[in-house]
Write a protein that holds these residues in place. Structure first.
Motif, PDB file in Angstrom:
ATOM      1  N   THR A 186       0.845  -1.184   0.000  1.00 51.89           N
ATOM      2  CA  THR A 186       0.000   0.000   0.000  1.00 51.89           C
ATOM      3  C   THR A 186       0.884   1.237   0.000  1.00 51.89           C
ATOM      4  OG1 THR A 186      -1.834  -1.056   1.156  1.00 51.89           O
ATOM      5  CG2 THR A 186      -1.737   1.333   1.248  1.00 51.89           C
ATOM      6  N   GLU A 198      -4.509   9.483   1.654  1.00 52.57           N
ATOM      7  CA  GLU A 198      -4.848   8.780   0.414  1.00 52.57           C
ATOM      8  C   GLU A 198      -4.006   7.509   0.340  1.00 52.57           C
ATOM      9  OE1 GLU A 198      -7.063   9.225  -1.855  1.00 52.57           O
ATOM     10  OE2 GLU A 198      -7.831  11.229  -1.331  1.00 52.57           O
ATOM     11  N   ARG A 199      -4.621   6.418  -0.109  1.00 55.85           N
ATOM     12  CA  ARG A 199      -3.908   5.142  -0.201  1.00 55.85           C
ATOM     13  C   ARG A 199      -4.209   4.476  -1.536  1.00 55.85           C
ATOM     14  NH1 ARG A 199      -6.064   4.868   5.159  1.00 55.85           N
ATOM     15  NH2 ARG A 199      -4.404   5.034   6.731  1.00 55.85           N
ATOM     16  N   GLN A 200      -3.190   3.767  -2.058  1.00 52.79           N
ATOM     17  CA  GLN A 200      -3.341   3.007  -3.288  1.00 52.79           C
ATOM     18  C   GLN A 200      -2.605   1.676  -3.156  1.00 52.79           C
ATOM     19  OE1 GLN A 200      -5.026   3.410  -6.323  1.00 52.79           O
ATOM     20  NE2 GLN A 200      -6.112   4.973  -5.130  1.00 52.79           N
ATOM     21  N   ALA A 213       0.552   4.631  -8.806  1.00 51.26           N
ATOM     22  CA  ALA A 213      -0.165   4.879  -7.556  1.00 51.26           C
ATOM     23  C   ALA A 213      -0.066   6.345  -7.144  1.00 51.26           C
ATOM     24  CB  ALA A 213       0.387   3.978  -6.459  1.00 51.26           C
ATOM     25  N   THR A 216      -2.444   8.415  -9.239  1.00 51.83           N
ATOM     26  CA  THR A 216      -3.826   8.297  -8.764  1.00 51.83           C
ATOM     27  C   THR A 216      -4.026   9.097  -7.484  1.00 51.83           C
ATOM     28  OG1 THR A 216      -3.933   6.073  -9.714  1.00 51.83           O
ATOM     29  CG2 THR A 216      -5.618   6.665  -8.109  1.00 51.83           C
ATOM     30  N   ILE A 217      -3.081   9.021  -6.565  1.00 53.48           N
ATOM     31  CA  ILE A 217      -3.192   9.779  -5.315  1.00 53.48           C
ATOM     32  C   ILE A 217      -3.230  11.273  -5.596  1.00 53.48           C
ATOM     33  CG2 ILE A 217      -1.898  10.434  -3.241  1.00 53.48           C
ATOM     34  CD1 ILE A 217      -1.019   7.528  -2.988  1.00 53.48           C
ATOM     35  N   GLN A 220      -6.592  12.477  -6.800  1.00 52.23           N
ATOM     36  CA  GLN A 220      -7.683  12.397  -5.836  1.00 52.23           C
ATOM     37  C   GLN A 220      -7.551  13.404  -4.694  1.00 52.23           C
ATOM     38  OE1 GLN A 220      -7.746   8.285  -4.597  1.00 52.23           O
ATOM     39  NE2 GLN A 220      -8.741   7.591  -6.489  1.00 52.23           N
TER      40      GLN A 220
END
Length: 253
Positions: A186, A198-200, A213, A216-217, A220
């Motif tokens: 993660t 925020e987590r991916q 990742a 994406t973070i 967002q």
């Protein structure tokens, strides 16, 4: 008087005693009994020998291990089942775990008595090697990134952040009891100012996966991403993430 110096002193006095006359021998005996605190008859026997006194022989007593390998093996089994407790906690938990152990394997009364008697200090000492191997297996997944360190700014003092957008990022491994093979990680990002999280999820530790990742973070976040603070692991210290940060910096400016 130290043993070596005492032996050397007696050897010199023995040589003098062998060459001395009756009166001088009496004076030498007086000195030996006063310095060494020997009884006079013992000193006479010591200095009248045909050979000089020998140095004392130190006897080395080798103690056999109190707790044998079967005891330590069962102790390690309880230690693993209890979640790898420290010595003090495992010592307190042993009476509660012994019924569980006796249901799983044959435990003789002598072995059970030793498990109840072993001290917390002995537990830590006898499990030390197993703890080292476990630590390398569970927590040895992060490797320092040796490349590009001269190109990445390093900040050693505390960040005085008053605006959002500066993330503290880390990669958390979900290995369970073994770090073998591929498993999920993660990418965890926490905004220092607002504590927004925020987590991916990432499969493995590939550079492409970490950059994806982070993309994406960044998309967002409810505010622009202005800075990234990571550890020195190779999952973050590589040219792909550096290029991504430089590109993002150019867009923000």
């Amino acid at each position: 008087m130290a043993r070596r110096s005492k032996h050397e002193y007696l050897r010199v006095m023995w040589q003098r005693y062998q060459r001395a006359g009756r009166r001088e021998r009496s004076a030498l005996l007086d000195e030996v009994t006063r310095v060494c605190r020997y009884h006079r008859k013992y000193a006479i026997g010591l200095l009248s020998r045909a050979a000089p006194p020998r140095p004392p022989v130190r006897r080395v007593i080798r103690r056999r291990p109190t707790y044998g390998e079967p005891v330590i093996r069962l102790l390690a089994e309880i230690w693993a089942a209890s979640g790898y407790l420290c010595g003090q906690r495992l010592k307190a938990a042993l009476p509660h775990w012994l019924p569980w152990l006796t249901r799983r394997t044959a435990v003789t009364p002598a072995v059970e008595a030793q498990l109840r008697r072993i001290s917390a200090r002995q537990i830590d000492r006898r499990l030390r090697d197993r703890k080292r191997r476990l630590k390398r297996r569970l927590y040895g997944t992060t490797r320092p990134g040796s490349l590009l360190k001269q190109q990445i700014p390093i900040k050693t003092e505390h960040w005085d952040v008053r605006t959002p957008g500066y993330l503290e990022i880390d990669l958390v491994s979900h290995t369970g009891a073994s770090a073998a093979g591929e498993f999920l990680h993660t990418v965890d990002g926490v905004d220092i100012h607002t504590t927004w999280v925020e987590r991916q999820a990432v499969m493995g530790k590939s550079r492409h996966g970490v950059v994806q990742a982070m993309t994406t973070i960044e998309s967002q976040l409810p505010f622009p991403l202005r800075g990234v603070d990571s550890d020195n692991g190779s999952e973050f210290i590589h040219d792909h993430l550096l290029a991504w940060c430089q590109q993002l910096s150019a867009v923000i400016q």
